[in-house]
Design a protein around this motif. Sequence first.
Motif, mmCIF file in Angstrom:
data_model
loop_
_atom_site.group_PDB
_atom_site.id
_atom_site.type_symbol
_atom_site.label_atom_id
_atom_site.label_comp_id
_atom_site.label_asym_id
_atom_site.label_seq_id
_atom_site.Cartn_x
_atom_site.Cartn_y
_atom_site.Cartn_z
ATOM 1 N N ASN A 250 0.969 -1.146 -0.015
ATOM 2 C CA ASN A 250 0.278 0.061 -0.083
ATOM 3 C C ASN A 250 0.635 1.334 0.184
ATOM 4 N N PHE A 251 0.551 2.247 -0.711
ATOM 5 C CA PHE A 251 1.250 3.422 -0.939
ATOM 6 C C PHE A 251 0.293 4.649 -0.449
ATOM 7 N N VAL A 252 0.812 5.399 0.555
ATOM 8 C CA VAL A 252 0.135 6.554 1.305
ATOM 9 C C VAL A 252 1.025 7.773 0.859
ATOM 10 N N ASN A 253 0.087 8.340 -0.316
ATOM 11 C CA ASN A 253 0.807 9.304 -0.969
ATOM 12 C C ASN A 253 0.168 10.866 -0.480
ATOM 13 N N THR A 254 1.265 11.660 -0.456
ATOM 14 C CA THR A 254 1.165 13.190 0.008
ATOM 15 C C THR A 254 1.251 14.078 -1.088
ATOM 16 N N TYR A 255 0.443 15.075 -1.298
ATOM 17 C CA TYR A 255 0.392 15.729 -2.304
ATOM 18 C C TYR A 255 0.376 17.343 -1.789
ATOM 19 N N ASN A 256 0.861 18.279 -2.614
ATOM 20 C CA ASN A 256 0.807 19.754 -2.278
ATOM 21 C C ASN A 256 -0.392 20.369 -2.342
ATOM 22 N N SER A 257 -0.561 21.475 -2.397
ATOM 23 C CA SER A 257 -1.837 22.362 -2.887
ATOM 24 C C SER A 257 -2.058 22.233 -4.323
ATOM 25 N N GLN A 258 -1.278 21.715 -5.127
ATOM 26 C CA GLN A 258 -1.340 21.776 -6.436
ATOM 27 C C GLN A 258 -1.805 20.295 -7.223
ATOM 28 N N ASN A 259 -1.929 19.431 -6.147
ATOM 29 C CA ASN A 259 -1.974 17.964 -6.442
ATOM 30 C C ASN A 259 -0.752 17.298 -7.007
ATOM 31 N N ILE A 260 0.297 17.907 -6.509
ATOM 32 C CA ILE A 260 1.816 17.445 -7.204
ATOM 33 C C ILE A 260 2.393 16.511 -6.044
ATOM 34 N N LEU A 261 2.373 15.163 -6.331
ATOM 35 C CA LEU A 261 3.267 14.180 -5.593
ATOM 36 C C LEU A 261 4.388 15.069 -4.781
ATOM 37 N N THR A 262 4.467 14.825 -3.507
ATOM 38 C CA THR A 262 5.725 15.017 -2.682
ATOM 39 C C THR A 262 6.278 14.197 -2.033
ATOM 40 N N GLN A 263 5.390 13.199 -1.539
ATOM 41 C CA GLN A 263 5.709 12.149 -0.658
ATOM 42 C C GLN A 263 5.168 10.920 -0.975
ATOM 43 N N SER A 264 5.777 9.464 -0.904
ATOM 44 C CA SER A 264 4.897 8.356 -0.971
ATOM 45 C C SER A 264 5.702 7.342 -0.092
ATOM 46 N N LYS A 265 4.744 6.972 0.656
ATOM 47 C CA LYS A 265 5.422 5.906 1.802
ATOM 48 C C LYS A 265 4.788 4.734 1.507
ATOM 49 N N VAL A 266 5.464 3.477 1.401
ATOM 50 C CA VAL A 266 5.322 2.178 0.749
ATOM 51 C C VAL A 266 5.165 1.201 2.015
ATOM 52 N N ILE A 267 4.070 0.794 2.313
ATOM 53 C CA ILE A 267 3.825 -0.174 3.341
ATOM 54 C C ILE A 267 3.750 -1.472 2.982
ATOM 55 N N ARG A 268 4.736 -2.307 3.247
ATOM 56 C CA ARG A 268 5.141 -3.629 2.703
ATOM 57 C C ARG A 268 4.319 -4.498 3.767
ATOM 58 N N PRO A 269 3.960 -6.043 3.179
ATOM 59 C CA PRO A 269 3.288 -6.835 3.920
ATOM 60 C C PRO A 269 3.658 -7.383 5.381
ATOM 61 N N ASP A 270 4.978 -7.204 5.464
ATOM 62 C CA ASP A 270 5.610 -7.347 6.711
ATOM 63 C C ASP A 270 5.678 -6.158 7.880
ATOM 64 N N GLY A 271 5.009 -4.993 7.216
ATOM 65 C CA GLY A 271 5.033 -3.907 8.035
ATOM 66 C C GLY A 271 6.194 -2.977 7.817
ATOM 67 N N SER A 272 7.158 -3.333 7.248
ATOM 68 C CA SER A 272 8.192 -2.607 6.843
ATOM 69 C C SER A 272 7.953 -1.523 5.902
ATOM 70 N N THR A 273 8.853 -0.327 5.639
ATOM 71 C CA THR A 273 8.272 0.690 4.904
ATOM 72 C C THR A 273 9.625 1.154 3.971
ATOM 73 N N LEU A 274 9.163 1.953 2.742
ATOM 74 C CA LEU A 274 9.991 2.500 1.943
ATOM 75 C C LEU A 274 9.363 3.955 1.825
ATOM 76 N N THR A 275 10.002 5.145 2.116
ATOM 77 C CA THR A 275 9.618 6.088 1.967
ATOM 78 C C THR A 275 10.363 7.078 0.795
ATOM 79 N N TYR A 276 9.534 7.952 0.058
ATOM 80 C CA TYR A 276 10.243 8.716 -1.184
ATOM 81 C C TYR A 276 9.834 10.015 -1.028
ATOM 82 N N ARG A 277 10.700 11.069 -1.031
ATOM 83 C CA ARG A 277 10.552 12.360 -1.094
ATOM 84 C C ARG A 277 10.961 12.863 -2.712
ATOM 85 N N CYS A 278 10.331 13.970 -3.051
ATOM 86 C CA CYS A 278 10.620 14.432 -4.342
ATOM 87 C C CYS A 278 10.826 16.043 -4.080
#
Length: 264
Positions: free
Chosen positions: A233-261
């Motif tokens: 599952n990807f928890v995405n965050t956007y700024n006021s212009q709906n441009i993606l600024t962060q995505s946090k990937v939640i993997r089945p084991d609960g560990s995460t990958l986080t991306y910022r742009c």
Amino acid sequence: MRKTFYISILALFTLFSCSNDNENNSVIDDIENPIASIGMPKKIYMKIDDDSEFLLYEYKFDGNKINKIITGNSDIISSYIYEGNFIKTINNVGSQNNSKQEYIYDNSSRLKEILTYNSNNQLSSKTIYNYNNDNSITEDTSNYDFSTNNWTLYSNKIFFLNTNNQKLSEDVSFSVGFEAHYDYLYDANLSPFSNILGTEKFYDLFFDPFQYSTKFNILKQTITINNSIQDYNFVNTYNSQNILTQSKVIRPDGSTLTYRCEYY
């Protein structure tokens, strides 16, 4: 070329954080003509789990053509060569190994083959695309193992949601007996890579931190292997212009990958 294992796919694709961010997880059903426009990605930071450091991907452009990607502390520098508006060659220079990808297109300007060469200029991987009557695409890849002098094969059938190369699902079959099914769910906002010229011909973006889509941001990937279902599952965050600024990937084991742009 990809899918050395299904986890490796996860280690790569969407992004980022801003003080005025808000969440917008509207689901894309079928968008043929997106009207939004975003800037070009400048820097992408990838972090595995909450307590690790970020890995930096830095992007250089010539207009809307990607020119260079610098990974880490110049650990890998990838240079892009265009032929017209098509990406023709990617040269990867690394501290450990060098490699090169060549992209071949058919008479209809569709991606036909991807050839990968190692640092000794030996062919190490070959991907062939066949376009089916049901609008799906068959992707056949052969990877060469120089230690055993054997080729490993897998066949991947890709189904699409619409004409924007938006992958709906994939069926992957490896010659070693491994099979997997992938399902994808997207939101309705353009990805940071949607404006890069030439990527509309690709079905996987080998140069960005994710490998799912050239147009929109992924919300969920479901992998089915031997009747075992795993959701990413990807928890995405956007700024006021709906441009993606962060995505946090939640993997089945609960560990995460986080991306910022960051954008130009």
